[in-house]
Design an enzyme around this catalytic site. Structure first.
Site, PDB file in Angstrom:
ATOM      1  N   ASN A  10       0.879  -1.176   0.000  1.00  0.00           N
ATOM      2  CA  ASN A  10       0.000   0.000   0.000  1.00  0.00           C
ATOM      3  C   ASN A  10       0.916   1.225   0.000  1.00  0.00           C
ATOM      4  O   ASN A  10       1.499   1.568   1.016  1.00  0.00           O
ATOM      5  CB  ASN A  10      -0.883  -0.005   1.259  1.00  0.00           C
ATOM      6  CG  ASN A  10      -1.694   1.279   1.384  1.00  0.00           C
ATOM      7  OD1 ASN A  10      -1.827   2.034   0.412  1.00  0.00           O
ATOM      8  ND2 ASN A  10      -2.232   1.532   2.569  1.00  0.00           N
ATOM      9  N   TRP A  11       1.010   1.850  -1.178  1.00  0.00           N
ATOM     10  CA  TRP A  11       1.943   2.976  -1.304  1.00  0.00           C
ATOM     11  C   TRP A  11       1.424   4.230  -0.598  1.00  0.00           C
ATOM     12  O   TRP A  11       2.154   5.185  -0.431  1.00  0.00           O
ATOM     13  CB  TRP A  11       2.169   3.307  -2.780  1.00  0.00           C
ATOM     14  CG  TRP A  11       2.990   2.305  -3.531  1.00  0.00           C
ATOM     15  CD1 TRP A  11       3.453   1.094  -3.074  1.00  0.00           C
ATOM     16  CD2 TRP A  11       3.460   2.426  -4.882  1.00  0.00           C
ATOM     17  NE1 TRP A  11       4.177   0.465  -4.052  1.00  0.00           N
ATOM     18  CE2 TRP A  11       4.201   1.256  -5.181  1.00  0.00           C
ATOM     19  CE3 TRP A  11       3.327   3.401  -5.877  1.00  0.00           C
ATOM     20  CZ2 TRP A  11       4.801   1.048  -6.418  1.00  0.00           C
ATOM     21  CZ3 TRP A  11       3.918   3.193  -7.112  1.00  0.00           C
ATOM     22  CH2 TRP A  11       4.650   2.028  -7.379  1.00  0.00           C
ATOM     23  N   LYS A  12       0.150   4.221  -0.239  1.00  0.00           N
ATOM     24  CA  LYS A  12      -0.490   5.420   0.330  1.00  0.00           C
ATOM     25  C   LYS A  12      -0.249   6.599  -0.624  1.00  0.00           C
ATOM     26  O   LYS A  12      -0.160   6.388  -1.828  1.00  0.00           O
ATOM     27  CB  LYS A  12       0.029   5.705   1.741  1.00  0.00           C
ATOM     28  CG  LYS A  12       0.042   4.453   2.619  1.00  0.00           C
ATOM     29  CD  LYS A  12       0.143   4.759   4.065  1.00  0.00           C
ATOM     30  CE  LYS A  12       0.389   3.477   4.835  1.00  0.00           C
ATOM     31  NZ  LYS A  12       0.001   3.543   6.227  1.00  0.00           N
ATOM     32  N   HIS A  95      -9.752   0.920   4.931  1.00  0.00           N
ATOM     33  CA  HIS A  95      -8.436   1.128   5.558  1.00  0.00           C
ATOM     34  C   HIS A  95      -8.616   2.107   6.726  1.00  0.00           C
ATOM     35  O   HIS A  95      -9.395   3.048   6.644  1.00  0.00           O
ATOM     36  CB  HIS A  95      -7.452   1.696   4.530  1.00  0.00           C
ATOM     37  CG  HIS A  95      -6.035   1.707   5.041  1.00  0.00           C
ATOM     38  ND1 HIS A  95      -5.574   2.687   5.898  1.00  0.00           N
ATOM     39  CD2 HIS A  95      -4.995   0.849   4.848  1.00  0.00           C
ATOM     40  CE1 HIS A  95      -4.311   2.422   6.203  1.00  0.00           C
ATOM     41  NE2 HIS A  95      -3.941   1.316   5.577  1.00  0.00           N
ATOM     42  N   GLU A  97      -6.958   4.508   7.748  1.00  0.00           N
ATOM     43  CA  GLU A  97      -6.743   5.935   7.446  1.00  0.00           C
ATOM     44  C   GLU A  97      -7.980   6.536   6.778  1.00  0.00           C
ATOM     45  O   GLU A  97      -8.303   7.700   6.981  1.00  0.00           O
ATOM     46  CB  GLU A  97      -5.475   6.108   6.594  1.00  0.00           C
ATOM     47  CG  GLU A  97      -4.230   5.911   7.436  1.00  0.00           C
ATOM     48  CD  GLU A  97      -3.005   5.422   6.693  1.00  0.00           C
ATOM     49  OE1 GLU A  97      -2.952   5.518   5.459  1.00  0.00           O
ATOM     50  OE2 GLU A  97      -2.088   4.910   7.378  1.00  0.00           O
ATOM     51  N   GLU A 167      -5.682  -5.276  10.460  1.00  0.00           N
ATOM     52  CA  GLU A 167      -4.711  -4.207  10.651  1.00  0.00           C
ATOM     53  C   GLU A 167      -5.005  -3.489  11.963  1.00  0.00           C
ATOM     54  O   GLU A 167      -5.839  -2.570  11.995  1.00  0.00           O
ATOM     55  CB  GLU A 167      -4.809  -3.203   9.503  1.00  0.00           C
ATOM     56  CG  GLU A 167      -4.485  -3.792   8.151  1.00  0.00           C
ATOM     57  CD  GLU A 167      -3.815  -2.757   7.261  1.00  0.00           C
ATOM     58  OE1 GLU A 167      -2.654  -2.959   6.911  1.00  0.00           O
ATOM     59  OE2 GLU A 167      -4.445  -1.738   6.960  1.00  0.00           O
ATOM     60  N   GLY A 173       1.907   2.197  10.668  1.00  0.00           N
ATOM     61  CA  GLY A 173       2.815   3.328  10.513  1.00  0.00           C
ATOM     62  C   GLY A 173       3.445   3.776  11.817  1.00  0.00           C
ATOM     63  O   GLY A 173       4.027   4.856  11.894  1.00  0.00           O
ATOM     64  N   SER A 212       3.052  -2.220  10.310  1.00  0.00           N
ATOM     65  CA  SER A 212       4.504  -2.164  10.520  1.00  0.00           C
ATOM     66  C   SER A 212       5.207  -3.488  10.259  1.00  0.00           C
ATOM     67  O   SER A 212       6.121  -3.874  10.994  1.00  0.00           O
ATOM     68  CB  SER A 212       4.827  -1.651  11.936  1.00  0.00           C
ATOM     69  OG  SER A 212       4.327  -0.338  12.099  1.00  0.00           O
ATOM     70  N   GLY A 233       2.635  -1.279   4.250  1.00  0.00           N
ATOM     71  CA  GLY A 233       2.652   0.150   3.939  1.00  0.00           C
ATOM     72  C   GLY A 233       4.062   0.632   3.685  1.00  0.00           C
ATOM     73  O   GLY A 233       4.628   0.426   2.608  1.00  0.00           O
ATOM     74  N   GLY A 234       4.650   1.267   4.688  1.00  0.00           N
ATOM     75  CA  GLY A 234       5.973   1.895   4.549  1.00  0.00           C
ATOM     76  C   GLY A 234       7.007   1.021   3.852  1.00  0.00           C
ATOM     77  O   GLY A 234       7.713   1.495   2.943  1.00  0.00           O
TER      78      GLY A 234
HETATM   79  C1  PEP Z   1      -0.971   0.004   5.768  1.00  0.00           C
HETATM   80  O1  PEP Z   1      -0.898   1.097   5.224  1.00  0.00           O
HETATM   81  O2  PEP Z   1      -1.931  -0.737   5.535  1.00  0.00           O
HETATM   82  C2  PEP Z   1       0.100  -0.411   6.680  1.00  0.00           C
HETATM   83  C3  PEP Z   1       0.034  -1.587   7.239  1.00  0.00           C
HETATM   84  O3  PEP Z   1       1.130   0.484   6.859  1.00  0.00           O
HETATM   85  P1  PEP Z   1       2.536   0.189   7.602  1.00  0.00           P
HETATM   86  O4  PEP Z   1       3.066  -1.106   7.067  1.00  0.00           O
HETATM   87  O5  PEP Z   1       3.399   1.361   7.245  1.00  0.00           O
HETATM   88  O6  PEP Z   1       2.238   0.110   9.064  1.00  0.00           O
END
Ligand code: PEP
Length: 250
Positions: A10-12, A95, A97, A167, A173, A212, A233-234
């Protein structure tokens, strides 16, 4: 036997034409991905680039959101049929966010999942509790409500067509991650809930863990019996890290 693993980036709201090119071409060239499914959910504006670069290779592309409407006066929105034009395979819904920053409800996540299924795009339905909810021992209750709202919209007959992602909001994040045992406990619970409705779908549905995930914690998470891959994500913005995580899922 474990279900076929799926790792989704997930590039956000990150990326640029040149950074993406390196990442997408690196994914296209990578070996060791043939035994799992891999996808990247890119910002809408880079869908054409993802389609061009990933083409008919083994890595799929997806989106991070979609409109609940079909067409018309919805300035700034993107419909499911537009996504279908770009051969999108996956769409994130619910999600955390979107839920926290854009006030998206459980019901809206369900409606978006239903719309995606209507054009054969697989919804990746994200569920998870906040830190306060976990502390108050409401984790299962919150997740049940999130799941039920989606099932109400898509119908029981479509349970086998979705991907679920657990999640924990407190792990996204933040650098904090659920322990493998905490992840397994919730994944097992989610599968049990699905089994109450449809045993076959429960055996087949993939439940990803997100929050994470990094190269140094992925392996133990992916080893859990009800963890079928990850939503990353990251770490998905770094080619080496993302590929390492993908390979740890095999
Ligand atoms: C996400 O955006 O779904 C996510 C899990 O982010 P991260 O891996 O950065 O916590």
């Amino acid at each position: 036997m474990k279900r076929k693993q799926l790792v989704v980036g997930n590039w956000k709201m990150n990326g640029s034409l040149s950074d993406n090119e390196a990442l997408l071409d690196g994914l296209t060239r990578a070996d060791g991905l043939s035994t799992l499914d891999v996808a990247v959910c890119v910002p809408y504006i880079y869908l054409a680039q993802a389609q061009e670069r990933l083409g008919s290779g083994s890595v799929s592309w997806g989106v991070q959101n979609v409109s609940e409407y079909d067409a018309g006066a919805y300035t700034g929105e993107i419909s499911v049929t537009m996504l279908a034009d770009f051969q999108v395979s996956y769409g994130l819904v619910g999600h955390s966010e979107r839920r926290s920053l854009y006030a998206e409800s459980n019901e809206l996540a369900g409606i978006k999942a239903r719309k995606l299924l209507g054009v054969d795009i697989t919804p990746i339905v994200c569920v998870g509790e906040t830190f306060e909810q976990r502390e108050a021992e409401q984790t299962f209750e919150i997740i049940s409500a999130q799941l039920e709202a989606v099932i109400e919209q898509i119908g029981l007959e479509n349970l086998g067509r979705i991907v679920l992602a657990y999640e924990p909001v407190w792990a996204i994040g933040t650098g904090l991650t659920a322990s493998p045992a905490q992840a397994q406990e919730v994944h097992g619970y989610i599968r049990e809930q699905v089994a109450l409705l449809d045993k076959v779908a429960a055996g087949a549905v993939r439940i990803l863990y997100g929050g994470s995930v990094k190269p140094d914690n992925a392996e133990k998470l992916f080893r859990q019996v009800d963890v079928d891959g990850g939503l990353i994500g990251g770490a998905s913005l770094n080619l080496i890290d993302f590929l390492t995580i993908c390979r740890l899922a095999t």
